[in-house]
Design a protein around this motif. Sequence first.
Motif, PDB file in Angstrom:
ATOM      1  N   LEU A  94      32.514  72.315  41.904  1.00 30.83           N
ATOM      2  CA  LEU A  94      32.469  70.994  41.909  1.00 30.83           C
ATOM      3  C   LEU A  94      34.018  70.265  42.363  1.00 30.83           C
ATOM      4  O   LEU A  94      34.271  69.465  43.188  1.00 30.83           O
ATOM      5  CB  LEU A  94      32.639  70.571  40.345  1.00 30.83           C
ATOM      6  N   ILE A  95      35.006  71.145  42.167  1.00 29.85           N
ATOM      7  CA  ILE A  95      36.519  70.739  42.465  1.00 29.85           C
ATOM      8  C   ILE A  95      36.704  70.965  44.203  1.00 29.85           C
ATOM      9  O   ILE A  95      37.214  70.222  44.668  1.00 29.85           O
ATOM     10  CB  ILE A  95      37.504  71.572  41.923  1.00 29.85           C
ATOM     11  N   GLN A  96      35.850  71.989  44.731  1.00 30.23           N
ATOM     12  CA  GLN A  96      35.839  72.261  46.193  1.00 30.23           C
ATOM     13  C   GLN A  96      35.350  71.185  46.832  1.00 30.23           C
ATOM     14  O   GLN A  96      35.783  70.873  47.932  1.00 30.23           O
ATOM     15  CB  GLN A  96      35.205  73.713  46.354  1.00 30.23           C
ATOM     16  N   ALA A  97      34.138  70.700  46.111  1.00 33.91           N
ATOM     17  CA  ALA A  97      33.544  69.619  46.696  1.00 33.91           C
ATOM     18  C   ALA A  97      33.961  68.408  46.899  1.00 33.91           C
ATOM     19  O   ALA A  97      34.023  67.505  47.569  1.00 33.91           O
ATOM     20  CB  ALA A  97      32.144  69.370  46.027  1.00 33.91           C
ATOM     21  N   VAL A  98      34.681  67.903  45.620  1.00 34.85           N
ATOM     22  CA  VAL A  98      35.354  66.737  45.534  1.00 34.85           C
ATOM     23  C   VAL A  98      36.713  66.678  46.403  1.00 34.85           C
ATOM     24  O   VAL A  98      37.158  65.573  46.865  1.00 34.85           O
ATOM     25  CB  VAL A  98      35.725  66.066  44.176  1.00 34.85           C
ATOM     26  N   ARG A  99      37.179  67.982  46.593  1.00 33.23           N
ATOM     27  CA  ARG A  99      38.439  67.975  47.488  1.00 33.23           C
ATOM     28  C   ARG A  99      38.176  67.966  48.846  1.00 33.23           C
ATOM     29  O   ARG A  99      39.152  67.899  49.773  1.00 33.23           O
ATOM     30  CB  ARG A  99      39.167  69.390  47.166  1.00 33.23           C
ATOM     31  N   HIS A 100      36.943  67.738  49.344  1.00 29.77           N
ATOM     32  CA  HIS A 100      36.403  67.831  50.514  1.00 29.77           C
ATOM     33  C   HIS A 100      37.060  69.244  51.507  1.00 29.77           C
ATOM     34  O   HIS A 100      37.597  69.061  52.591  1.00 29.77           O
ATOM     35  CB  HIS A 100      36.578  66.579  51.481  1.00 29.77           C
ATOM     36  N   ALA A 101      37.091  70.116  50.773  1.00 26.16           N
ATOM     37  CA  ALA A 101      37.813  71.551  51.326  1.00 26.16           C
ATOM     38  C   ALA A 101      36.973  72.134  52.265  1.00 26.16           C
ATOM     39  O   ALA A 101      37.755  72.829  53.250  1.00 26.16           O
ATOM     40  CB  ALA A 101      38.191  72.391  50.513  1.00 26.16           C
ATOM     41  N   SER A 102      35.550  71.810  52.527  1.00 20.54           N
ATOM     42  CA  SER A 102      34.974  72.504  53.564  1.00 20.54           C
ATOM     43  C   SER A 102      34.162  71.332  54.177  1.00 20.54           C
ATOM     44  O   SER A 102      33.659  70.650  53.415  1.00 20.54           O
ATOM     45  CB  SER A 102      34.075  73.608  52.945  1.00 20.54           C
TER      46      SER A 102
END
Length: 768
Positions: A94-102
């Motif tokens: 969830l955090i990876q997604a909201v950070r737009h890390a990828s």
Amino acid sequence: MFRPLLLLIPFLLFGHVLQSAAQDADGRVKENTEGTEFFESRIRPLLVKHCYECHSEAEGQKNGGLLLDRSSGWLNGGDSGQTVVPGDVNGSLLIQAVRHASDDLQMPPEEKLDEADIRLLERWIQMGAPGPAVDPGDTQFSTLGDQDLIFQKAASHWAFQPIRQVDPPTAGDPEWNQHPVDRFVFAKLAEQNLMPSKSASVHVLQRRLAYDLTGLPPAADSSQNLDELTETLLQSPHFGEHLARLWLDVVRYADTANVSVPATRPAVPTYYPYAFTYRDYIIRSFNSGKPYDQFLKEQLAADLMGHTDGDPDQAALGFIAVTPFLTNPHDFADDVIDTVSRGLMGLSVACARCHDHKFEPIPTADYYSLHGVFSSITKPDPDDFEQYPIIEGIPATSEQQEDFQAQEAAIQKKITAAEKSGKLIGARRKQSEIIRQSQMATLVTFHPGAPTRAIVVHERSKPVTPQIFLRGEPDTRGDRVPRRFLKLLDPDQKPFPGDNSGRLALAEHIVSPDNPLTARVFVNRIWGMLMGSYLVDTPSDFGLQGSSPSHPELLDWLAADFMNHGWSVRHLIRTIVSSRTYRQTSQSRADAAADPENQLYHRANLKRLSIEQLRDSVLDLSGQLDRRTLGRSEPLWGPEATSRRAVYGLIDRIVTDPTLRAFDFPTPTASADRRTENIVPQQSLFAMNSEFITQQSRHLTNHLLPETQETREDKIALLYRHIYRRSVTPAEQTRITKFLDLLERRRVDPYPLIAQSLMISNEFLYVE
């Protein structure tokens, strides 16, 4: 000296995480007042605003298999895995997604959350991801796609059980105790204190049999008893034509792909010039009594069974090759998977293309196992004529061959000139290609002097080892899976042979007596064709979402009897039409309120003629029907229309014939489970105003009523005997005589109008 205390701090924090995320026995998060208040006041509003539209039960959306309206949703995660790891901010998707890390994982997709919102989510996860005050837990919606649970349900589902050898019950009526079908039907009626109906008249049954077995009106005068008539009709060449139409609906047959040739004005369809050889294969198979299991195997793997060179049975591969899809290989494979699974086994396997099936025991891995089978073959371009082998067809005359060769040479000259010039037209397409795909393809499709070729597919030099497409995207690959059969029907899932596509192995699984679906599905289709309604009311869906059978024991008895008699289609049909159940009258009964939809078959069903049966019947009665069998497709209507049976009519996927469409002809873009029976104004307009009906009415009267006929009454009587196969009643005679008086005063030839009125009446349009 502070070191021991510092070491304890992570353990204390971890203990807090465990306490916050602790769950009770049913999977719900235990009460955590502080955490719950934080979730409800700070986190839920954030999720409602940005996430619930796609990930909540209230919105009916579970995109990517993920729900964010309950603890089990984010803890179990979706297709990409666990979404939230309590206490582990960086390890939570969830955090990876909201950070737009990828680039592959960005939520919400439209725009990134504010940094303050992201910090709130991080804090929530650090707290142990506490859940809502009222956690819905597992619901019917949340468990959609849970393959473990679905397989548990499938273990007791009727359609997935072995076909049973059932003994018919004893009927309380001696007359209904003579035939196995009748004994099953009588027992179901008795449960509702109902009795079956009396038998229909011989006249009605002769008409019913003629239409059900050949799709044509009965002979004008038949002295045969019903059993003898049945055998005559089963041996008629028109039997295969009629049954073929049922099959062509199932296999989405058409003479074109679903695209037109680019840069042609007017648009030219992309013809499959040799599709007709597949249709002819079907007709020949039914007429020759080919066993149904062999019939299916040839359509999936004729080439792997030794049907090569000039063997006409190569054309069986049209089942695969006559597809709506021309270019995209993944859509092609998906289309064949859907046609095979729904058409042959009553399973919606294609729904597992992007994710595990939400309702049926079909994991995505099984879909891609079959995808690998059909990705291991190639389909030549429709205009690559030489890639299709020449087979024996209807002989062309020397004049037809010479004319074809002359026209072919002229078009080839245009193609050669265009190739030399290198001219491009339209969307930068080679003019030579356009001429070949339009002018040459049209010539090869329709000219009677063109060679007859089988429409086939070819094996790739090396079979494909399929990979799962994550979320159905070919560019995002997951695990490799072997080519194999469905886990539901083959728990061991032994991989198919490695030296070919596996089509023959797939076919053998489909027609195996251990497969409980194939025989049941086909028996149900034939029952529906003959009886006007189905034992299973969802003919292409025998899965968990489909209907339950009205007569499960009868369905199993018919399926077992069908296989025990060598998968003989004629035997199956003979069994059904020889029953008293089939031969009942269709008249409604006031005492049958317990069976309002006639699901228990307390009477026969009234059946409307299909558009093909209507057209062929009118041609037959007018003396204009060309009874030649097999051959190239031709237009059904207009100045160049064929007078052959409608099964030989050209079917275009792009421009659906408006007359066919008005009469519920199924769209040939996907396998059709049945014909619907809508009543729309266009049907009446066709019957009353179409040039076809009025022209055939004139042909009928010119052919039937000679100048020497003495009286008007004789002519009316002759029309009734010819069209209805019965005598005119005194009341009908009187009514029509008054009509004649009116028209003759206006100097109008009345008899074509009378013939037309008889042929568009309910008595003609419906089979009792």
